[in-house]
Design a protein around this motif. Structure first.
Motif, PDB file in Angstrom:
ATOM      1  N   ASP A 163      77.853  42.285  64.341  1.00  0.00           N
ATOM      2  CA  ASP A 163      79.266  41.926  64.185  1.00  0.00           C
ATOM      3  C   ASP A 163      79.449  40.411  64.112  1.00  0.00           C
ATOM      4  OD1 ASP A 163      82.155  42.656  64.191  1.00  0.00           O
ATOM      5  OD2 ASP A 163      82.119  41.518  66.068  1.00  0.00           O
ATOM      6  N   GLN A 164      78.745  39.681  64.947  1.00  0.00           N
ATOM      7  CA  GLN A 164      78.901  38.229  64.988  1.00  0.00           C
ATOM      8  C   GLN A 164      78.269  37.526  63.787  1.00  0.00           C
ATOM      9  OE1 GLN A 164      80.684  36.329  67.203  1.00  0.00           O
ATOM     10  NE2 GLN A 164      81.416  38.290  67.970  1.00  0.00           N
ATOM     11  N   LEU A 165      77.187  38.108  63.243  1.00  0.00           N
ATOM     12  CA  LEU A 165      76.462  37.433  62.168  1.00  0.00           C
ATOM     13  C   LEU A 165      76.810  37.936  60.764  1.00  0.00           C
ATOM     14  CD1 LEU A 165      72.931  37.206  63.797  1.00  0.00           C
ATOM     15  CD2 LEU A 165      74.618  35.370  63.524  1.00  0.00           C
ATOM     16  N   ALA A 166      77.142  39.219  60.661  1.00  0.00           N
ATOM     17  CA  ALA A 166      77.337  39.786  59.318  1.00  0.00           C
ATOM     18  C   ALA A 166      78.567  40.666  59.211  1.00  0.00           C
ATOM     19  CB  ALA A 166      76.100  40.600  58.933  1.00  0.00           C
ATOM     20  N   GLY A 167      79.283  40.851  60.283  1.00  0.00           N
ATOM     21  CA  GLY A 167      80.464  41.708  60.261  1.00  0.00           C
ATOM     22  C   GLY A 167      81.586  41.133  59.412  1.00  0.00           C
ATOM     23  N   ALA A 168      82.627  41.909  59.246  1.00  0.00           N
ATOM     24  CA  ALA A 168      83.739  41.547  58.364  1.00  0.00           C
ATOM     25  C   ALA A 168      84.386  40.214  58.736  1.00  0.00           C
ATOM     26  CB  ALA A 168      84.791  42.655  58.377  1.00  0.00           C
ATOM     27  N   LEU A 169      84.400  39.871  60.018  1.00  0.00           N
ATOM     28  CA  LEU A 169      85.058  38.627  60.447  1.00  0.00           C
ATOM     29  C   LEU A 169      84.069  37.524  60.808  1.00  0.00           C
ATOM     30  CD1 LEU A 169      87.843  40.199  62.683  1.00  0.00           C
ATOM     31  CD2 LEU A 169      87.957  39.565  60.266  1.00  0.00           C
ATOM     32  N   ALA A 170      82.789  37.732  60.552  1.00  0.00           N
ATOM     33  CA  ALA A 170      81.767  36.771  60.979  1.00  0.00           C
ATOM     34  C   ALA A 170      81.983  35.372  60.408  1.00  0.00           C
ATOM     35  CB  ALA A 170      80.376  37.284  60.610  1.00  0.00           C
ATOM     36  N   ALA A 171      82.437  35.296  59.188  1.00  0.00           N
ATOM     37  CA  ALA A 171      82.600  33.989  58.547  1.00  0.00           C
ATOM     38  C   ALA A 171      83.876  33.265  58.966  1.00  0.00           C
ATOM     39  CB  ALA A 171      82.584  34.150  57.028  1.00  0.00           C
ATOM     40  N   THR A 172      84.778  33.961  59.644  1.00  0.00           N
ATOM     41  CA  THR A 172      86.081  33.358  59.943  1.00  0.00           C
ATOM     42  C   THR A 172      86.323  33.097  61.418  1.00  0.00           C
ATOM     43  OG1 THR A 172      87.153  35.533  60.089  1.00  0.00           O
ATOM     44  CG2 THR A 172      87.116  34.450  57.925  1.00  0.00           C
ATOM     45  N   ARG A 173      85.386  33.420  62.262  1.00  0.00           N
ATOM     46  CA  ARG A 173      85.600  33.165  63.688  1.00  0.00           C
ATOM     47  C   ARG A 173      84.388  32.467  64.275  1.00  0.00           C
ATOM     48  NH1 ARG A 173      85.144  39.418  65.280  1.00  0.00           N
ATOM     49  NH2 ARG A 173      82.928  39.565  64.914  1.00  0.00           N
TER      50      ARG A 173
END
Length: 195
Positions: A163-173
């Motif tokens: 979740d932290q590296l490749a999840g949907a929000l990884a690039a924005t948080r």
């Protein structure tokens, strides 16, 4: 450079290649270039692409165990819930930051094994190493059924990393810091210990 050192160098370069270029970019030639080796070196040690991918699985498992061993050597074996949460949080933070590429490669390589049965054995070997460590930790913390609890803990840990590296929000948080991770890991451990 000895043969084992050369194999590790090649596996590390292959892992880095997968992390940056994906499995489509994993070629013997690309790994030679990434490792700074003469052309043909990778294919000398790992004849096929499957052999190279298997080397990645085994090296990733070796490096993850070494990370845990290094933390334990520096800080001692976790003996209670608070020290275990702090230890696992520090390890997760390392994997989310300094060892980020290794985790990205691991996820990509794991998906490949679902499509290629000849790769599953090495993936399973790698996964058993993590579960063995988690089982020992949970047994030391008094889990009534440490093996099933370890399966859950590993799954939760992998989910958090993904979740932290490749999840949907990884690039924005932003990535969580060690304090935030310690709070999350403590909850995971408490849930695993009640299983």
């Amino acid at each position: 450079m000895s043969i084992p050192d050369r194999r590790d160098l090649i596996a590390d370069a292959a892992i880095s290649t997968v992390a940056t270029a994906g499995l489509r970019g994993l070629t013997h030639r690309a790994v030679d270039a990434a490792a700074g080796l003469p052309a043909g070196s990778t294919s000398y040690y790992f004849r096929t692409r499957s052999a190279l991918i298997s080397a990645c699985y085994l090296r990733l498992a070796e490096l993850s165990v070494a990370d845990a061993d290094r933390w334990e050597a520096d800080h001692g074996r976790p003996s209670d819930l608070d020290s275990a949460a702090g230890a696992l949080a520090a390890l997760l933070h390392h994997w989310l930051t300094a060892a980020r590429d290794r985790q990205l490669a691991r996820f990509e390589l794991s998906l490949e094994a679902t499509r290629r049965p000849e790769l599953r054995a090495d993936l399973q070997t790698a996964g058993l190493a993590a579960r063995s460590r988690a089982t020992a930790l949970l047994a030391a913390l008094g889990a009534p059924r440490p093996a099933p609890a370890a399966d859950l803990l590993v799954a939760w840990t992998d989910g958090l990393l993904y979740d932290q590296l490749a999840g949907a929000l990884a690039a924005t948080r932003p990535l969580p810091d060690v304090t935030e991770l310690t709070t999350v890991v403590r909850r995971m451990l408490e849930a695993a210990l009640s299983t």
